[in-house]
Structures are given as structure tokens and as C-alpha cells.
Scaffold this active site. Structure first.
Site, PDB file in Angstrom:
ATOM      1  N   CYS A 176      83.587 -45.141 -94.388  1.00 56.49           N
ATOM      2  CA  CYS A 176      83.218 -44.503 -93.124  1.00 56.49           C
ATOM      3  C   CYS A 176      82.638 -43.156 -93.516  1.00 56.49           C
ATOM      4  CB  CYS A 176      84.449 -44.339 -92.236  1.00 56.49           C
ATOM      5  SG  CYS A 176      84.172 -43.281 -90.801  1.00 56.49           S
ATOM      6  N   ASP A 205      74.392 -41.662 -86.632  1.00 58.35           N
ATOM      7  CA  ASP A 205      75.825 -41.854 -86.818  1.00 58.35           C
ATOM      8  C   ASP A 205      76.467 -41.528 -85.483  1.00 58.35           C
ATOM      9  OD1 ASP A 205      78.080 -42.317 -88.732  1.00 58.35           O
ATOM     10  OD2 ASP A 205      78.671 -40.329 -88.094  1.00 58.35           O
ATOM     11  N   SER A 206      77.762 -41.840 -85.347  1.00 55.14           N
ATOM     12  CA  SER A 206      78.436 -41.507 -84.096  1.00 55.14           C
ATOM     13  C   SER A 206      78.681 -40.004 -83.977  1.00 55.14           C
ATOM     14  CB  SER A 206      79.757 -42.261 -84.001  1.00 55.14           C
ATOM     15  OG  SER A 206      80.564 -41.926 -85.113  1.00 55.14           O
ATOM     16  N   GLU A 243      86.376 -34.693 -86.653  1.00 57.09           N
ATOM     17  CA  GLU A 243      85.617 -34.296 -85.459  1.00 57.09           C
ATOM     18  C   GLU A 243      86.349 -33.202 -84.670  1.00 57.09           C
ATOM     19  OE1 GLU A 243      82.572 -35.224 -84.320  1.00 57.09           O
ATOM     20  OE2 GLU A 243      82.122 -36.760 -85.822  1.00 57.09           O
ATOM     21  N   CYS A 250      76.001 -44.900 -90.494  1.00 53.94           N
ATOM     22  CA  CYS A 250      77.323 -45.301 -89.999  1.00 53.94           C
ATOM     23  C   CYS A 250      77.742 -46.688 -90.522  1.00 53.94           C
ATOM     24  CB  CYS A 250      77.231 -45.326 -88.478  1.00 53.94           C
ATOM     25  SG  CYS A 250      78.722 -45.789 -87.643  1.00 53.94           S
ATOM     26  N   HIS A 283      82.752 -40.344 -92.330  1.00 54.44           N
ATOM     27  CA  HIS A 283      83.603 -39.158 -92.190  1.00 54.44           C
ATOM     28  C   HIS A 283      84.563 -38.978 -93.372  1.00 54.44           C
ATOM     29  CE1 HIS A 283      82.225 -39.621 -88.047  1.00 54.44           C
ATOM     30  NE2 HIS A 283      82.744 -38.445 -87.752  1.00 54.44           N
TER      31      HIS A 283
HETATM   32  N1  DGL Z   1      81.238 -42.534 -88.940  1.00 55.50           N
HETATM   33  C1  DGL Z   1      81.305 -43.869 -88.499  1.00 55.50           C
HETATM   34  C2  DGL Z   1      81.369 -44.857 -89.651  1.00 55.50           C
HETATM   35  O1  DGL Z   1      80.815 -44.598 -90.699  1.00 55.50           O
HETATM   36  C3  DGL Z   1      82.304 -44.202 -87.433  1.00 55.50           C
HETATM   37  C4  DGL Z   1      83.192 -43.151 -86.905  1.00 55.50           C
HETATM   38  C5  DGL Z   1      83.570 -43.494 -85.470  1.00 55.50           C
HETATM   39  O2  DGL Z   1      82.789 -43.150 -84.606  1.00 55.50           O
HETATM   40  O3  DGL Z   1      84.613 -44.117 -85.249  1.00 55.50           O
HETATM   41  O4  DGL Z   1      81.931 -45.919 -89.540  1.00 55.50           O
END
Ligand code: DGL
Length: 255
Positions: A182, A8-9, A150, A71, A184
Site C-alpha cells: 500500500c 491515489d486515494s 492520513e 494505488c 502509505h
Molecule cells: N494508498 C492506497 C493503496 O495503495 C489505499 C489507501 C486507502 O485509501 O485505503 O492501496
């Protein structure tokens, strides 16, 4: 098969890892968070494909035998490229998310939350319409949700205001099912639910993703292990990760 790789990012993919561990505790997992290059949500497809290939190659070097792309942004924009270029099973989070949305909705008025890149790709909108051609879909990018997590913003006033403004396009649309598209966003689930009200079902696809992986009959690890790698700032990742997963993460390695 013994080792599952996830990327993931940032910390968001831990919402997926948590469900995988709950469903399959006897496996080994290697998690890579691309914290040096986060956020992915505003980047171009070409860049997201390049990052995703690099992340996957790193996971392959760690000996993983299956990659779960936690992600949504990387799944939307790079899944096919990864499947084309790599010789192990690559699973993305979109298929389980769509399956869960379709199973949940009663009135076929659907909402999708995602990063700018995910929403602009139109992937969710297309996949949902393939399954439910007469659905009404409202999709909306939420560029401020990821930084709240974050950056560990905890002010209830700020979070409430951002959530209210972001969700305004979904109001008055009779939506009964809203996708947290997403990794997050499940970390803001309580606030999103409060804003949307109890009649809207929020879909976090992580559990369905874990069920999909269970079908791959992965072999048990005799000594299940969790390994964490980041491309920057291991301490910050560890602090957020430990509080969210509720386990100690002594070895977060920067690579
Ligand atoms: N967590 C990532 C997703 O599920 C992207 C978050 C990001 O880096 O913008 O899309």
C-alpha cells in the site's frame, strides 16, 4: 510523451511520485489525490472501479499520456477495467512489486501487507504464486496503517502498538521478504522494520515501478512541471506532502 498522470486515494502515492521524480526528473507529472473519497481500502470492487475511471478521466483531461496507478488497491481491483476502457498506457504497481519480491526472496516465505480490499482480491497472492508456485505466502490486511498517516498520528506509543498487533500474524513464519503493499506503508517503514527485525527485507515497489516506467521511453518535457489536484482539503494534503517530498507545493488545486 511528456506528461505522466498518477492517482491515489490520498498522500500515499507521493511515495511513488518521489521515486518517479528521482528516476526521471525531466518529466511533467500530474498527481490526483482522491482525498474526498479516501479510504479506498474498505470499499467494494464496483466502487473502486468507478472512482478509478473517474480519476483517470480527470487525468486525461489534464493531457496526460500515460497513467501510473500508484494505488495498490486500485491496481488490484480496477487495472484491467481501466486498460479495457482507456486508450493510453495504464501501468499498475503490482507487476513491479511482484518482480521485486521474486528477486529478493531466498527462502520463498513471503509476507504481503495491504488494505482489506487488496488482500481480499487475492491479486498479489495469485501473481506471486504464478512466478513462485512453491512459495508460502502470508497475506494480512492492515486497516489501521492508512489512518495513522492520513491523520498525522505521531505518538510513538500508538504507532508501535498498532504495528506490533498488525504484524503478529507474520511472526514465527520464517518470512524473509515482506511487501509494503500500500502506498502509505513506506511512511511506516522504520517502525515495521523494527518490529520484523533485520533479517526481513521490506519491499517498497516504488523504485522498481519507476524503472518499469523508464522503459517506456517517455519524451523529456522542456519545462518539467508538477501539478497537484485533490478532491478535498488541499491544505492538509499540502502540509503532509511538503514535509514528505521536501519541496514546496504552492498550487494544490481542489477539483
Ligand atoms: N494508498 C492506497 C493503496 O495503495 C489505499 C489507501 C486507502 O485509501 O485505503 O492501496
Amino acid at each position: 510523451m511528456t506528461k505522466v498522470g498518477l492517482f491515489d486515494s490520498g498522500v500515499g502515492g507521493l511515495t511513488v511520485l518521489k521515486e518517479l521524480i528521482a528516476a526521471m526528473p525531466h518529466k511533467s507529472y500530474v498527481y490526483f489525490a482522491d482525498t474526498a473519497r479516501y479510504p479506498y481500502g474498505g470499499k467494494s470492487q464496483e466502487t473502486i472501479i468507478r472512482y478509478s475511471l473517474e480519476n483517470s478521466n480527470f487525468l486525461l483531461e489534464q493531457g496526460v499520456e500515460l497513467i501510473a496507478i500508484a494505488c495498490h488497491t486500485a491496481t488490484s481491483l480496477a487495472l484491467h477495467e481501466l486498460q479495457k476502457n482507456l486508450n493510453i498506457p495504464i501501468l499498475g504497481v503490482i507487476e513491479p512489486a511482484v518482480e521485486k519480491m521474486v528477486a529478493t526472496t531466498k527462502n520463498k516465505h513471503l509476507g504481503v501487507l495491504g488494505t482489506r480490499a487488496t488482500i481480499a482480491s487475492g491479486m498479489y497472492q495469485r501473481k506471486l504464486l504464478e512466478k513462485l508456485p512453491d512459495a508460502t505466502i502470508t497475506a494480512c490486511a492492515c486497516p489501521l496503517f492508512v489512518p495513522i498517516i492520513e491523520e498525522q498520528i505521531t505518538s510513538p506509543e500508538i504507532i508501535k502498538l498498532v504495528v506490533k498487533e498488525t504484524l503478529a500474524p507474520f511472526k514465527g513464519k520464517s518470512i524473509d521478504t515482506l511487501l509494503l503493499g500500500c502506498t502509505h506503508y513506506p511512511l511506516l517503514q522504520k517502525e515495521i522494520q523494527e518490529e520484523m527485525g533485520p533479517h526481513v527485507t521490506l519491499v517498497n515497489p516504488a523504485k522498481t515501478f519507476a524503472e518499469m516506467l523508464q522503459k517506456h521511453n517517455l519524451a523529456k518535457s522542456s519545462t518539467p512541471e508538477l501539478s497537484f489536484f485533490v478532491s478535498d482539503d488541499p491544505e492538509r494534503f499540502r502540509a503532509i506532502g511538503e514535509s514528505f517530498l521536501g519541496i514546496s507545493m504552492p498550487h494544490v488545486k481542489k477539483v
